[in-house]
Design an enzyme around this catalytic site. Structure first.
Site, PDB file in Angstrom:
ATOM      1  N   HIS A 116     -10.055   6.633  -6.450  1.00  0.00           N
ATOM      2  CA  HIS A 116      -8.792   7.434  -5.764  1.00  0.00           C
ATOM      3  C   HIS A 116      -7.453   6.985  -6.454  1.00  0.00           C
ATOM      4  O   HIS A 116      -6.795   7.631  -6.813  1.00  0.00           O
ATOM      5  CB  HIS A 116      -8.830   6.980  -4.383  1.00  0.00           C
ATOM      6  CG  HIS A 116      -9.829   7.258  -3.345  1.00  0.00           C
ATOM      7  ND1 HIS A 116     -10.638   6.376  -2.562  1.00  0.00           N
ATOM      8  CD2 HIS A 116     -10.183   8.499  -3.238  1.00  0.00           C
ATOM      9  CE1 HIS A 116     -11.232   7.269  -1.990  1.00  0.00           C
ATOM     10  NE2 HIS A 116     -11.309   8.387  -2.066  1.00  0.00           N
ATOM     11  N   LYS A 135     -15.245  11.762  10.641  1.00  0.00           N
ATOM     12  CA  LYS A 135     -16.232  10.813   9.883  1.00  0.00           C
ATOM     13  C   LYS A 135     -16.468   9.506  10.323  1.00  0.00           C
ATOM     14  O   LYS A 135     -16.993   8.685   9.895  1.00  0.00           O
ATOM     15  CB  LYS A 135     -15.611  10.692   8.456  1.00  0.00           C
ATOM     16  CG  LYS A 135     -15.841  11.921   7.468  1.00  0.00           C
ATOM     17  CD  LYS A 135     -15.336  11.445   6.266  1.00  0.00           C
ATOM     18  CE  LYS A 135     -15.722  12.617   5.071  1.00  0.00           C
ATOM     19  NZ  LYS A 135     -15.324  12.158   3.766  1.00  0.00           N
ATOM     20  N   ARG A 163     -15.366  15.330  -8.545  1.00  0.00           N
ATOM     21  CA  ARG A 163     -16.365  14.614  -9.069  1.00  0.00           C
ATOM     22  C   ARG A 163     -17.344  15.443  -9.735  1.00  0.00           C
ATOM     23  O   ARG A 163     -17.107  16.420 -10.270  1.00  0.00           O
ATOM     24  CB  ARG A 163     -17.084  13.642  -8.243  1.00  0.00           C
ATOM     25  CG  ARG A 163     -15.827  12.314  -7.828  1.00  0.00           C
ATOM     26  CD  ARG A 163     -16.369  11.485  -6.799  1.00  0.00           C
ATOM     27  NE  ARG A 163     -16.133  11.937  -5.585  1.00  0.00           N
ATOM     28  CZ  ARG A 163     -16.522  11.596  -4.702  1.00  0.00           C
ATOM     29  NH1 ARG A 163     -16.854  10.649  -4.304  1.00  0.00           N
ATOM     30  NH2 ARG A 163     -16.362  12.541  -3.339  1.00  0.00           N
ATOM     31  N   SER A 189     -16.570   6.220  -1.502  1.00  0.00           N
ATOM     32  CA  SER A 189     -16.613   5.426  -0.627  1.00  0.00           C
ATOM     33  C   SER A 189     -17.467   4.973   0.130  1.00  0.00           C
ATOM     34  O   SER A 189     -17.991   3.844   0.749  1.00  0.00           O
ATOM     35  CB  SER A 189     -15.112   5.907   0.378  1.00  0.00           C
ATOM     36  OG  SER A 189     -14.143   6.057  -0.371  1.00  0.00           O
TER      37      SER A 189
HETATM   38  P1  ADP Z   1     -12.474  13.208   2.271  1.00  0.00           P
HETATM   39  O1  ADP Z   1     -12.808  12.658   3.553  1.00  0.00           O
HETATM   40  O2  ADP Z   1     -11.200  14.100   2.565  1.00  0.00           O
HETATM   41  O3  ADP Z   1     -13.252  13.895   1.452  1.00  0.00           O
HETATM   42  P2  ADP Z   1     -12.116  10.968   0.528  1.00  0.00           P
HETATM   43  O4  ADP Z   1     -11.361   9.674   0.569  1.00  0.00           O
HETATM   44  O5  ADP Z   1     -13.561  10.671   0.475  1.00  0.00           O
HETATM   45  O6  ADP Z   1     -11.744  11.848   1.801  1.00  0.00           O
HETATM   46  O7  ADP Z   1     -11.876  11.720  -0.826  1.00  0.00           O
HETATM   47  C1  ADP Z   1     -10.451  11.988  -1.047  1.00  0.00           C
HETATM   48  C2  ADP Z   1     -10.358  12.893  -2.320  1.00  0.00           C
HETATM   49  O8  ADP Z   1     -10.585  12.177  -3.351  1.00  0.00           O
HETATM   50  C3  ADP Z   1     -11.155  13.994  -2.348  1.00  0.00           C
HETATM   51  O9  ADP Z   1     -10.618  15.183  -3.161  1.00  0.00           O
HETATM   52  C4  ADP Z   1     -12.276  13.531  -3.390  1.00  0.00           C
HETATM   53  O10 ADP Z   1     -13.316  14.353  -3.934  1.00  0.00           O
HETATM   54  C5  ADP Z   1     -11.477  12.676  -4.246  1.00  0.00           C
HETATM   55  N1  ADP Z   1     -12.288  11.450  -4.818  1.00  0.00           N
HETATM   56  C6  ADP Z   1     -13.082  10.472  -4.212  1.00  0.00           C
HETATM   57  N2  ADP Z   1     -13.696   9.693  -5.019  1.00  0.00           N
HETATM   58  C7  ADP Z   1     -13.153   9.939  -6.220  1.00  0.00           C
HETATM   59  C8  ADP Z   1     -13.566   9.405  -7.618  1.00  0.00           C
HETATM   60  N3  ADP Z   1     -14.452   8.445  -7.702  1.00  0.00           N
HETATM   61  N4  ADP Z   1     -12.904  10.012  -8.572  1.00  0.00           N
HETATM   62  C9  ADP Z   1     -11.893  11.126  -8.437  1.00  0.00           C
HETATM   63  N5  ADP Z   1     -11.879  11.639  -7.074  1.00  0.00           N
HETATM   64  C10 ADP Z   1     -12.434  11.097  -6.050  1.00  0.00           C
END
Ligand code: ADP
Length: 169
Positions: free
Chosen positions: A24, A48, A100, A138
């Site tokens: 992130h 979630k 990803r 996460s």
């Molecule tokens: P959500 O619940 O909306 O998926 P996340 O916090 O899991 O929220 O992810 C937010 C955004 O960050 C999403 O677009 C996800 O694909 C992106 N993301 C999560 N982990 C990574 C990573 N390791 N590298 C790049 N983008 C990421």
């Protein structure tokens, strides 16, 4: 030559950030170079059932962003409405998302399509995950931490500390 007023571009990066990871943070740093103002929208629930409270997720993001050179262009705001509504209120014309592996594609493609139908003026822009961060999620960070594994390579120290408290270590 046509003279126009420079338009400030605001982008919204929405997510659950439960917890914020190095993946992130990489998207945030790169995103902040593209837009003039970046608003990190932290989803209150997102269906979630997050492990960390909203306050803790906001605190961890704020702490990490404060150390970035572009910190003054970045805000962290809770998201408890429809994303498109939030973007309009923030005067944002861009939604930023990270991509990803192919597994992200289907969900992101659908979400971008639905949002485009709700408001065609707001464009979703995807940043490909950096090579070093692309396997970080996460969900797995929480799983590894819960089982007592080493998550230092995936998240900042503040998150390591927060999760060890969460799991009573
Ligand atoms: P959500 O619940 O909306 O998926 P996340 O916090 O899991 O929220 O992810 C937010 C955004 O960050 C999403 O677009 C996800 O694909 C992106 N993301 C999560 N982990 C990574 C990573 N390791 N590298 C790049 N983008 C990421």
């Amino acid at each position: 030559m046509v003279q126009t007023m420079p338009k400030l571009l605001t982008g919204v990066y929405p997510g659950t950030f439960d917890p914020v990871t190095n993946g992130h943070l990489d998207i945030i740093k790169r995103g902040a170079r593209i837009v003039d103002r970046l608003v990190i929208a932290v989803a209150v629930n997102a269906g979630k059932e997050p492990l960390l409270s909203l306050e803790e997720r906001l605190r961890l993001l704020q702490k990490e962003i404060a150390q970035m050179t572009s910190a003054e262009h970045i805000e962290v705001v809770p998201l408890d409405t429809l994303l498109i509504e939030f973007c309009r209120n923030q005067r944002a014309s861009v939604i930023l998302r990270g991509l990803r592996a192919v597994s992200d594609f289907d969900y992101e493609f659908q979400m971008a399509g639905m949002n485009a139908r709700l408001d065609p003026q707001i464009e979703t822009i995807f940043l490909m995950a950096s090579e070093r961060q692309q396997f970080i999620s996460s969900r797995f960070v929480k799983e590894i931490a819960r089982l007592g594994g080493d998550i230092r390579g995936f998240v900042p120290a503040s998150v390591v500390e927060s999760l060890s408290q969460q799991f009573g270590r």
